[in-house]
Write an enzyme that holds these catalytic residues in place. Sequence first.
Site, PDB file in Angstrom:
ATOM      1  N   THR A 152       0.826  -1.202   0.000  1.00  0.00           N
ATOM      2  CA  THR A 152       0.000   0.000   0.000  1.00  0.00           C
ATOM      3  C   THR A 152       0.864   1.257   0.000  1.00  0.00           C
ATOM      4  OG1 THR A 152      -1.563   1.252   1.356  1.00  0.00           O
ATOM      5  CG2 THR A 152      -0.093  -0.224   2.538  1.00  0.00           C
ATOM      6  N   ASP A 153       0.288   2.352  -0.478  1.00  0.00           N
ATOM      7  CA  ASP A 153       0.986   3.646  -0.422  1.00  0.00           C
ATOM      8  C   ASP A 153       1.176   4.129   1.017  1.00  0.00           C
ATOM      9  OD1 ASP A 153      -1.697   4.253   0.105  1.00  0.00           O
ATOM     10  OD2 ASP A 153      -1.894   5.733  -1.501  1.00  0.00           O
ATOM     11  N   GLU A 154       0.409   3.545   1.944  1.00  0.00           N
ATOM     12  CA  GLU A 154       0.464   4.037   3.329  1.00  0.00           C
ATOM     13  C   GLU A 154       1.815   3.787   3.994  1.00  0.00           C
ATOM     14  OE1 GLU A 154      -2.886   3.306   5.818  1.00  0.00           O
ATOM     15  OE2 GLU A 154      -4.268   3.269   4.135  1.00  0.00           O
ATOM     16  N   TYR A 210      -1.679  -0.338  11.179  1.00  0.00           N
ATOM     17  CA  TYR A 210      -1.849  -1.079   9.921  1.00  0.00           C
ATOM     18  C   TYR A 210      -0.649  -0.867   8.998  1.00  0.00           C
ATOM     19  CZ  TYR A 210      -3.263  -1.574   5.016  1.00  0.00           C
ATOM     20  OH  TYR A 210      -3.287  -1.861   3.676  1.00  0.00           O
ATOM     21  N   LYS A 264       2.333  -3.367   7.251  1.00  0.00           N
ATOM     22  CA  LYS A 264       2.547  -3.519   5.798  1.00  0.00           C
ATOM     23  C   LYS A 264       3.995  -3.145   5.448  1.00  0.00           C
ATOM     24  CE  LYS A 264      -0.007  -4.495   3.015  1.00  0.00           C
ATOM     25  NZ  LYS A 264      -0.375  -5.854   2.505  1.00  0.00           N
ATOM     26  N   ARG A 321     -19.262   2.210   2.730  1.00  0.00           N
ATOM     27  CA  ARG A 321     -20.007   2.538   3.958  1.00  0.00           C
ATOM     28  C   ARG A 321     -21.014   3.659   3.686  1.00  0.00           C
ATOM     29  NH1 ARG A 321     -18.336   5.355   9.717  1.00  0.00           N
ATOM     30  NH2 ARG A 321     -20.267   4.738  10.746  1.00  0.00           N
TER      31      ARG A 321
HETATM   32  P1  NAD Z   1      -9.757  -7.274   2.402  1.00  0.00           P
HETATM   33  O1  NAD Z   1      -9.700  -7.043   3.877  1.00  0.00           O
HETATM   34  O2  NAD Z   1     -10.988  -6.947   1.645  1.00  0.00           O
HETATM   35  O3  NAD Z   1      -9.388  -8.805   2.073  1.00  0.00           O
HETATM   36  C1  NAD Z   1      -8.386  -9.508   2.725  1.00  0.00           C
HETATM   37  C2  NAD Z   1      -8.570 -10.992   2.392  1.00  0.00           C
HETATM   38  O4  NAD Z   1      -7.503 -11.729   3.028  1.00  0.00           O
HETATM   39  C3  NAD Z   1      -9.873 -11.609   2.925  1.00  0.00           C
HETATM   40  O5  NAD Z   1     -10.437 -12.463   1.961  1.00  0.00           O
HETATM   41  C4  NAD Z   1      -9.434 -12.390   4.151  1.00  0.00           C
HETATM   42  O6  NAD Z   1     -10.275 -13.502   4.438  1.00  0.00           O
HETATM   43  C5  NAD Z   1      -8.039 -12.841   3.731  1.00  0.00           C
HETATM   44  N1  NAD Z   1      -7.169 -13.110   4.877  1.00  0.00           N
HETATM   45  C6  NAD Z   1      -6.966 -12.329   5.968  1.00  0.00           C
HETATM   46  N2  NAD Z   1      -6.106 -12.919   6.816  1.00  0.00           N
HETATM   47  C7  NAD Z   1      -5.724 -14.085   6.234  1.00  0.00           C
HETATM   48  C8  NAD Z   1      -4.836 -15.118   6.608  1.00  0.00           C
HETATM   49  N3  NAD Z   1      -4.141 -15.063   7.749  1.00  0.00           N
HETATM   50  N4  NAD Z   1      -4.688 -16.170   5.772  1.00  0.00           N
HETATM   51  C9  NAD Z   1      -5.382 -16.235   4.614  1.00  0.00           C
HETATM   52  N5  NAD Z   1      -6.236 -15.296   4.210  1.00  0.00           N
HETATM   53  C10 NAD Z   1      -6.408 -14.210   5.014  1.00  0.00           C
HETATM   54  O7  NAD Z   1      -8.512  -6.454   1.831  1.00  0.00           O
HETATM   55  P2  NAD Z   1      -8.344  -5.660   0.460  1.00  0.00           P
HETATM   56  O8  NAD Z   1      -8.853  -4.291   0.621  1.00  0.00           O
HETATM   57  O9  NAD Z   1      -8.815  -6.502  -0.645  1.00  0.00           O
HETATM   58  O10 NAD Z   1      -6.755  -5.571   0.418  1.00  0.00           O
HETATM   59  C11 NAD Z   1      -5.983  -6.612  -0.155  1.00  0.00           C
HETATM   60  C12 NAD Z   1      -4.521  -6.204  -0.137  1.00  0.00           C
HETATM   61  O11 NAD Z   1      -4.342  -4.982  -0.837  1.00  0.00           O
HETATM   62  C13 NAD Z   1      -3.968  -5.950   1.270  1.00  0.00           C
HETATM   63  O12 NAD Z   1      -2.652  -6.440   1.317  1.00  0.00           O
HETATM   64  C14 NAD Z   1      -3.980  -4.455   1.411  1.00  0.00           C
HETATM   65  O13 NAD Z   1      -2.961  -4.046   2.295  1.00  0.00           O
HETATM   66  C15 NAD Z   1      -3.676  -4.028  -0.009  1.00  0.00           C
HETATM   67  N6  NAD Z   1      -4.154  -2.693  -0.416  1.00  0.00           N
HETATM   68  C16 NAD Z   1      -5.457  -2.340  -0.242  1.00  0.00           C
HETATM   69  C17 NAD Z   1      -5.910  -1.109  -0.707  1.00  0.00           C
HETATM   70  C18 NAD Z   1      -7.367  -0.698  -0.570  1.00  0.00           C
HETATM   71  O14 NAD Z   1      -7.717   0.402  -0.978  1.00  0.00           O
HETATM   72  N7  NAD Z   1      -8.264  -1.531  -0.061  1.00  0.00           N
HETATM   73  C19 NAD Z   1      -5.026  -0.232  -1.324  1.00  0.00           C
HETATM   74  C20 NAD Z   1      -3.693  -0.622  -1.476  1.00  0.00           C
HETATM   75  C21 NAD Z   1      -3.274  -1.855  -1.025  1.00  0.00           C
HETATM   76  O1  TDX Z   2     -16.800   6.264   7.694  1.00  0.00           O
HETATM   77  C1  TDX Z   2     -15.733   6.739   7.299  1.00  0.00           C
HETATM   78  N1  TDX Z   2     -15.597   8.088   7.179  1.00  0.00           N
HETATM   79  C2  TDX Z   2     -14.460   8.694   6.756  1.00  0.00           C
HETATM   80  O2  TDX Z   2     -14.393   9.923   6.670  1.00  0.00           O
HETATM   81  C3  TDX Z   2     -14.601   5.903   6.934  1.00  0.00           C
HETATM   82  C4  TDX Z   2     -14.705   4.411   7.056  1.00  0.00           C
HETATM   83  C5  TDX Z   2     -13.462   6.532   6.491  1.00  0.00           C
HETATM   84  N2  TDX Z   2     -13.378   7.872   6.408  1.00  0.00           N
HETATM   85  C6  TDX Z   2     -12.153   8.496   5.875  1.00  0.00           C
HETATM   86  C7  TDX Z   2     -10.843   7.981   6.434  1.00  0.00           C
HETATM   87  C8  TDX Z   2      -9.889   8.111   5.260  1.00  0.00           C
HETATM   88  O3  TDX Z   2      -9.365   9.428   5.201  1.00  0.00           O
HETATM   89  O4  TDX Z   2     -12.116   8.138   4.474  1.00  0.00           O
HETATM   90  C9  TDX Z   2     -10.782   7.885   4.032  1.00  0.00           C
HETATM   91  C10 TDX Z   2     -10.697   6.471   3.475  1.00  0.00           C
HETATM   92  O5  TDX Z   2     -10.856   5.574   4.576  1.00  0.00           O
HETATM   93  P1  TDX Z   2     -10.755   3.986   4.415  1.00  0.00           P
HETATM   94  O6  TDX Z   2     -11.731   3.520   3.410  1.00  0.00           O
HETATM   95  O7  TDX Z   2     -10.791   3.401   5.781  1.00  0.00           O
HETATM   96  O8  TDX Z   2      -9.318   3.814   3.729  1.00  0.00           O
HETATM   97  P2  TDX Z   2      -7.830   4.229   4.191  1.00  0.00           P
HETATM   98  O9  TDX Z   2      -7.695   4.319   5.653  1.00  0.00           O
HETATM   99  O10 TDX Z   2      -7.411   5.404   3.350  1.00  0.00           O
HETATM  100  O11 TDX Z   2      -7.013   2.902   3.709  1.00  0.00           O
HETATM  101  C11 TDX Z   2      -7.346   2.272   2.454  1.00  0.00           C
HETATM  102  O12 TDX Z   2      -6.386   2.577   1.470  1.00  0.00           O
HETATM  103  C12 TDX Z   2      -5.097   2.073   1.643  1.00  0.00           C
HETATM  104  C13 TDX Z   2      -7.425   0.758   2.634  1.00  0.00           C
HETATM  105  O13 TDX Z   2      -8.375   0.441   3.626  1.00  0.00           O
HETATM  106  C14 TDX Z   2      -6.085   0.184   2.980  1.00  0.00           C
HETATM  107  O14 TDX Z   2      -6.143  -1.239   3.039  1.00  0.00           O
HETATM  108  C15 TDX Z   2      -5.107   0.586   1.909  1.00  0.00           C
HETATM  109  O15 TDX Z   2      -3.820   0.152   2.266  1.00  0.00           O
END
Ligand code: NAD
Ligand code: TDX
Length: 338
Positions: free
Chosen positions: A127-129, A154, A158, A197
Site C-alpha cells: 500500500t501507499d500508506e 496497519y 505492511k 459505507r
Molecule cells: P480485504 O480485507 O478486503 O481482504 C483480505 C482478504 O484476506 C480476505 O479475503 C481475508 O479472508 C483474507 N485473509 C486475511 N487474513 C488471512 C490469513 N491469515 N490467511 C489467509 N487469508 C487471510 O482487503 P483488500 O482491501 O482486498 O486488500 C488486499 C490487499 O491490498 C492488502 O494487502 C492491502 O494491504 C492491499 N491494499 C489495499 C488497498 C485498498 O484500498 N483496499 C489499497 C492498497 C493496497
Molecule cells: O466512515 C468513514 N468516514 C471517513 O471519513 C470511513 C470508514 C473513512 N473515512 C475516511 C478515512 C480516510 O481518510 O475516508 C478515508 C478512506 O478511509 P478507508 O476507506 O478506511 O481507507 P484508508 O484508511 O485510506 O485505507 C485504504 O487505502 C489504503 C485501505 O483500507 C487500505 O487497506 C489501503 O492500504
Amino acid sequence: MTDFHPKNILVTGGCGFIGSNFVHYVVNNHPDVHITVLDALTYAGNLANIAGLPKDRVEFVYGNICDVDLLEQVVPGHDAIVNYAAESHNDNAIADPNPFLHTNVEGTYRLLQEARKHDIRFHHISTDEVYGDLALDDPHKFTEHTPYNPSSPYSSTKAASDMLVRAWHRTYGLRTTISNCSNNYGPYQHVEKFIPRQITNILEGIRPKLYGAGLNVRDWIHTEDHSRAVWTILTKGEYGQTYLIGANGEKNNITVLREILKLMGKDPDDFEHVKDRPGHDRRYAIDATKLRTQLGWEPIHNDFEEGLKQTIDWYTQHQDWWKPVKDAVEQRYAEQGQ
Ligand code: NAD
Ligand code: TDX
C-alpha cells in the site's frame, strides 16, 4: 523487463475485495492461467466474491497463510504466489493491532519461506500508506524513492512485510516484486470502508459519516486498473523491484462524499461529521511514472464520477451481499463514536 508467463498461480486473500477482483480479472483476460485461491475467510473474506467462476479455472482452498503445514501442501506446483492476504482496515488496527501483526508480518514471512523452499516467483501486494502521509500543499507525490515512514498500526505492519520481501530477494535471490497501490474502489469492497459505507448508509436511510472536517486526501483508483497493473508487474516486472500504482485520482473525503450524495439524488450536505481517526493520515498521492514508462501500464477507468456511479449501482443491486454484515459494522462504529 522480464518475460514471465505463469500458468498456475496461487492468489492468497483471493476472497477479499481486491484479491477477488484480481481473480475475476485473470479469469476474464488470461484464459490459459489456472488460479488457486487460498483464503482464511476472515470477516473480510467472502466465498460469494468468487462464486460462479469456472471450477476448472479457479480452485478454492480454505486456510491461513500462517499455517506452515498447509502451505507445504498447497504451494508446491505453482509458478507464482500473489499475496493479497492481509488485515486491511485502519480503524480495526487502531482497536486491535494483534491480527495485523499475525497475518501481515508473520503470514508474509511464512509465505516467503515457502516460496524460497520451492523457488517460486513472489509478488507482494502493498500500500501507499507505508510512505506515511503528505502535507495537503506538498507539491511532491510518493515515488519508489520516498523513504518508508508509516504512521499507523496497519501501515507499519505492511511496511514490515515489504522489508521482509526486499530482504528475501537480496539475501536468498527470491524472484520478488512489490506493488504499493493507492486507495481502491469498486465492487466487492467491504462495507467498513469509506465509499461502500457511505453508499450503503444512504441506501439504509442512515446519514453518511465523515471523519473530522473531511479534508484528508486519498488518491482513488478503480480496482480493475489495480488488477491490470499487478498482472503487468507479475509478468514484466524486474525482480527485486518496487512499483507504485496510482491513477492521479486525488480527492478529499468531503468532495467524494458530496459526489456520492449527489449521484444518489440526495442533498450534498446531508451527512454528519463524526469523531476523527486517531493519527489520521492527511494525504496520499502516487507518482506511477516508473510503472507507466518502464512497463507500459495505463489506467483505463479515468472518469471517477462514472466509476462511482457503477459502484453505487453495484451496491444497489447486491444488497443481499452486504446487508447481512451492515448492522454489526455500524454498531461497532457507533461504539467508537464514528
Ligand atoms: P480485504 O480485507 O478486503 O481482504 C483480505 C482478504 O484476506 C480476505 O479475503 C481475508 O479472508 C483474507 N485473509 C486475511 N487474513 C488471512 C490469513 N491469515 N490467511 C489467509 N487469508 C487471510 O482487503 P483488500 O482491501 O482486498 O486488500 C488486499 C490487499 O491490498 C492488502 O494487502 C492491502 O494491504 C492491499 N491494499 C489495499 C488497498 C485498498 O484500498 N483496499 C489499497 C492498497 C493496497
Ligand atoms: O466512515 C468513514 N468516514 C471517513 O471519513 C470511513 C470508514 C473513512 N473515512 C475516511 C478515512 C480516510 O481518510 O475516508 C478515508 C478512506 O478511509 P478507508 O476507506 O478506511 O481507507 P484508508 O484508511 O485510506 O485505507 C485504504 O487505502 C489504503 C485501505 O483500507 C487500505 O487497506 C489501503 O492500504
